[in-house]
Design a protein around this motif. Sequence first.
Motif, PDB file in Angstrom:
ATOM      1  N   ASN A 183       0.853  -1.186   0.000  1.00 43.66           N
ATOM      2  CA  ASN A 183       0.000   0.000   0.000  1.00 43.66           C
ATOM      3  C   ASN A 183       0.891   1.239   0.000  1.00 43.66           C
ATOM      4  OD1 ASN A 183      -1.800   2.151   0.563  1.00 43.66           O
ATOM      5  ND2 ASN A 183      -3.180   0.771   1.646  1.00 43.66           N
ATOM      6  N   GLU A 196       0.247   4.196   0.459  1.00 42.70           N
ATOM      7  CA  GLU A 196      -0.078   5.187   1.480  1.00 42.70           C
ATOM      8  C   GLU A 196       0.894   5.143   2.652  1.00 42.70           C
ATOM      9  OE1 GLU A 196      -2.254   7.697   1.570  1.00 42.70           O
ATOM     10  OE2 GLU A 196      -2.683   7.241  -0.532  1.00 42.70           O
ATOM     11  N   SER A 197       1.517   3.987   2.899  1.00 41.42           N
ATOM     12  CA  SER A 197       2.491   3.910   3.983  1.00 41.42           C
ATOM     13  C   SER A 197       3.687   4.816   3.714  1.00 41.42           C
ATOM     14  CB  SER A 197       2.962   2.466   4.181  1.00 41.42           C
ATOM     15  OG  SER A 197       3.699   2.010   3.056  1.00 41.42           O
ATOM     16  N   ARG A 206       2.243   8.843   3.576  1.00 34.70           N
ATOM     17  CA  ARG A 206       2.071   9.479   4.883  1.00 34.70           C
ATOM     18  C   ARG A 206       3.358   9.408   5.712  1.00 34.70           C
ATOM     19  NH1 ARG A 206      -1.300   4.768   5.567  1.00 34.70           N
ATOM     20  NH2 ARG A 206      -0.302   3.214   6.927  1.00 34.70           N
ATOM     21  N   GLU A 207       4.438   8.962   5.045  1.00 39.08           N
ATOM     22  CA  GLU A 207       5.779   8.914   5.648  1.00 39.08           C
ATOM     23  C   GLU A 207       5.784   8.116   6.950  1.00 39.08           C
ATOM     24  OE1 GLU A 207       8.132  12.526   5.310  1.00 39.08           O
ATOM     25  OE2 GLU A 207       6.500  13.439   4.173  1.00 39.08           O
ATOM     26  N   ASP A 208       5.210   6.926   6.852  1.00 38.76           N
ATOM     27  CA  ASP A 208       5.135   6.024   7.994  1.00 38.76           C
ATOM     28  C   ASP A 208       6.545   5.623   8.441  1.00 38.76           C
ATOM     29  OD1 ASP A 208       4.758   3.892   9.744  1.00 38.76           O
ATOM     30  OD2 ASP A 208       3.057   3.089   8.632  1.00 38.76           O
ATOM     31  N   PRO A 209       6.922   5.883   9.686  1.00 36.42           N
ATOM     32  CA  PRO A 209       8.273   5.556  10.140  1.00 36.42           C
ATOM     33  C   PRO A 209       8.566   4.065  10.158  1.00 36.42           C
ATOM     34  CG  PRO A 209       6.895   6.248  11.980  1.00 36.42           C
ATOM     35  CD  PRO A 209       6.131   6.543  10.737  1.00 36.42           C
ATOM     36  N   SER A 210       7.522   3.242  10.111  1.00 37.24           N
ATOM     37  CA  SER A 210       7.736   1.796  10.114  1.00 37.24           C
ATOM     38  C   SER A 210       7.934   1.227   8.710  1.00 37.24           C
ATOM     39  CB  SER A 210       6.540   1.091  10.782  1.00 37.24           C
ATOM     40  OG  SER A 210       5.362   1.237   9.997  1.00 37.24           O
ATOM     41  N   ALA A 211       7.937   2.075   7.677  1.00 36.53           N
ATOM     42  CA  ALA A 211       8.108   1.607   6.299  1.00 36.53           C
ATOM     43  C   ALA A 211       9.422   0.843   6.163  1.00 36.53           C
ATOM     44  CB  ALA A 211       8.084   2.797   5.341  1.00 36.53           C
TER      45      ALA A 211
END
Length: 222
Positions: free
Chosen positions: A145, A147-148, A151-156
């Motif tokens: 996805n 969107e991870s 939204r700059e998800d730190p867990s990417a």
Amino acid sequence: MELITKHEENASGRDFFVGDIHGQYGLLMQAMARIEFDTSRDRLFSVGDLADRGKASFECLSLAFAPWFYGVRGNHEMLAHAALNEGSGRAWDLWQINGGSWVYLHNVHEVRALLDGALAHLPYARMVEVDGKHIGGVHADPPQNWESLAREDPSADRHALVWGRTRISEMDRTPIAGIDAVVVGHTIVEQPTTLGNVLYIDTGACHSGWLTLIEAREVLAR
């Protein structure tokens, strides 16, 4: 380093994506000349691996500073960074095995400074708006996805973005959610190959002499 850089629509020119360049500066210039690339209006998005294997790797890394060039970091930039900054003999040997011998054509301190500066311009991912749609670019495996990243998800999973080959090894055609198309490199293909909405464009320039350069609108049309 930021995870993703986002780009608005290019209102004045065209957008292109280019596969792994690997020090083939001459091939890139020829490809740009064929399409009459206008550096004052057009933009070029690279999917990483600017350096290694080709003798013009210094010139290719320098592209990161060009105002019309927008790259992402590849595994070869990370190999070089580890070799030049960690002080590990193992890291150096690994880089040399994978095409880092071009460093001996230059002053190693200048190469380190160039690479460190270039990495500041090479995020893990980019996303560009084209005709109201969005195209992503990473070097290797995109997330399931988008969107991870958006939204700059730190867990990417940054390692997968630079090194992953799971999707192509499994010939996974599941579309990446949250994005219209994604362009990647890393794995050499005989010709540009689409799996779901992911387009692979590393056609092995350093081996085949074929550097793929494709217009963004064509990516959306595939």
